[in-house]
Design an enzyme around this catalytic site. Sequence first.
Site, PDB file in Angstrom:
ATOM      1  N   MET A   1       1.363   3.176   2.383  1.00  0.00           N
ATOM      2  CA  MET A   1       1.629   1.757   2.654  1.00  0.00           C
ATOM      3  C   MET A   1       0.468   0.925   2.121  1.00  0.00           C
ATOM      4  SD  MET A   1       3.155   1.886   6.550  1.00  0.00           S
ATOM      5  CE  MET A   1       1.827   2.949   7.142  1.00  0.00           C
TER       6      MET A   1
ATOM      7  N   CYS B   1       8.881   2.286  -4.661  1.00  0.00           N
ATOM      8  CA  CYS B   1       8.484   0.942  -4.244  1.00  0.00           C
ATOM      9  C   CYS B   1       9.373  -0.100  -4.910  1.00  0.00           C
ATOM     10  CB  CYS B   1       7.023   0.675  -4.591  1.00  0.00           C
ATOM     11  SG  CYS B   1       6.457  -0.979  -4.113  1.00  0.00           S
TER      12      CYS B   1
ATOM     13  N   LYS C   1       7.915  10.506  -4.834  1.00  0.00           N
ATOM     14  CA  LYS C   1       8.535   9.747  -3.747  1.00  0.00           C
ATOM     15  C   LYS C   1       9.538   8.779  -4.367  1.00  0.00           C
ATOM     16  CE  LYS C   1       7.597   7.059   0.428  1.00  0.00           C
ATOM     17  NZ  LYS C   1       8.616   6.019   0.223  1.00  0.00           N
TER      18      LYS C   1
ATOM     19  N   ASN D   1      12.523  10.036   4.549  1.00  0.00           N
ATOM     20  CA  ASN D   1      11.729   8.843   4.846  1.00  0.00           C
ATOM     21  C   ASN D   1      12.670   7.673   5.107  1.00  0.00           C
ATOM     22  OD1 ASN D   1       9.954   6.428   2.928  1.00  0.00           O
ATOM     23  ND2 ASN D   1       9.448   7.026   5.007  1.00  0.00           N
ATOM     24  N   GLY D   2      12.243   6.781   6.002  1.00  0.00           N
ATOM     25  CA  GLY D   2      13.007   5.565   6.242  1.00  0.00           C
ATOM     26  C   GLY D   2      13.576   5.482   7.643  1.00  0.00           C
TER      27      GLY D   2
ATOM     28  N   GLY E   1       6.020   5.802   8.396  1.00  0.00           N
ATOM     29  CA  GLY E   1       5.078   4.770   7.990  1.00  0.00           C
ATOM     30  C   GLY E   1       4.804   3.770   9.091  1.00  0.00           C
ATOM     31  N   ARG E   2       5.803   2.952   9.411  1.00  0.00           N
ATOM     32  CA  ARG E   2       5.607   1.865  10.375  1.00  0.00           C
ATOM     33  C   ARG E   2       5.265   2.395  11.772  1.00  0.00           C
ATOM     34  NH1 ARG E   2       4.870  -2.594   7.249  1.00  0.00           N
ATOM     35  NH2 ARG E   2       5.576  -1.758   5.269  1.00  0.00           N
TER      36      ARG E   2
END
Length: 580
Positions: free
Chosen positions: A105, A240, A282, A370-371, A395-396
Amino acid sequence: MYKTSLSSRSSPYSLRRQIIIYLCCSLFATITGMMGMSSAFSSTLSRCNYHPISSPYISKLFMSSTTIRSINSNDTNEINSDNADLFQQRSDILRANSKLSLAPMMEYTDRHFRHLVRLVSDKTLLYTEMVAANAIAHEREDALLPSSSSLLLDDAGSEGELSFDPSYLLRFLGQGHNPEGASVLQLGGSDPDQLFLASKTVYEFNQLSRMHQQQQSSSSSNNNAPIFCDYTALNLNCGCPSPKVAGKGCFGAALMQDAQLVKQLTSSMYHGSQGSIPITVKCRIGTDEGYQFTRDGYNARSEEEEYQSLKQFIETVASEGIVTDFQVHARIAVLGKNYSPADNRKVPPLRYYQVRRLAEEFPELNISLNGGVETMSAVKRELEECPDLDGIMVGRGWMSNPWAFAMSDELLYTDGQVVADSTRPRNRMEVLEAYGKHADYEEERWDPVKIRRFITKAASQLFAGEPNAKRYRIALDEIAGLPKKLMKEDPKYIESQPPLSELIMDAATKHLSEEVLYRTPKESYEQILWDEEKAEKRLLFVPIGGDCKAQAEEKQSFVQEWQQLRKEDEMKESKLNSSM
């Protein structure tokens, strides 16, 4: 101290003059080569202290992939046995630590936050924020000595002194004052040459890191700061969706539209790192290429067609056997509209089943999902529902509450049992004590005015959701602004300030209770599970026309039950302690 070579470099030529010199040199090289005088010509150039290829302008205008590979032919033709062994060791580490990974990130997963995460978890695979390959290539150019194509020089000082100042490159590649363990450096770019040079720089810094550490351990008089740049793998960013990256930069998620180019880029990265570092990718499950994205239009499109396109991308990139690890974000990237990264995280729907199917059909590959997965319980659930998945990337969740993952090692690797040889901090008080050492080291090495806010930012969410956590964050923000404020008043005031570690500890002990500071990872995880269960029940208690009084009574009994269980656990623990 480091010996910088920048001042000894010959003055730059004008662009026109460099081009003329380059063309003349090329013509003369051809003639002398035909006459058997190529070695004499090379020595003449060396004595003149001029290396046409070292110019950034000439490099950009004239150097192709073939040229770079001819210059570095010794690097790419053969992978020596030592590098092959390193590759295998790193591949084993990568596979052994992939169940949970920290997603890359921008402006978050810097070396400070990665250091904090490593204090919380020994096993989590850490990803850096994306580093642009052209930035590394540019800084590499500045660091190289004239007529040199490598940072690995024979004239390194006998006491560990380097022939150049590594600080500029360490801004992108450094890992702090301790090794990071399992970690991945993410690179962004669409130019094979730049990715080759960036990967080669990582390889050379890895060699320098090992050499420097050996020299430091054998020489007590060396006061140079250690160099840590030992990444487990390199990752190519093909996911991204930012307009700056996928739009103007023409890389990131835009690369999914050209699988052959991605295969070429990963090959350049592999050869640039001398075959010593695994290469991973990724990506997303696709892009909006070929149609105008709308929610209804996307939902009406063929899911099978979407999967086949993703499958073809994976097969093409993996066809050379270089890439065997993919981290797949289960959304498409919308590139045809001016969507922000936040829009691309929210608007396109998640399609986990596409990634699960990929993992099922490609058991020979390492596929991570992911996600949208933001909690430890969600990580466990996804791995249990699809055993073919090799890992989950978060991530978050890590960013918003890193302590929520403090039990991840036990839950994912030891079935809930305490890791016997773990040296991790036992509570957040100990985490802050350990992080304080990192903070003081960083401020001794870098300018506090520029770096302090990054250091305090990494620790700002350690107590997320706790009473008075906001006051703690406000205190950290004030601490972060102190150097700049004092610099305006009088620079001498900065020297009289307590160490940053002491300021951080004071902020925590002033605003947070001992119960919060000393709560163990297990106790915290149990409370998180309780909160999640309570939230689920709350959703069940809001039917239209429901009985509010009955809901309140149910919630009250639920809280009383939890409090009673906590008291019983505390009584059992006190009995055990008294009997010992």
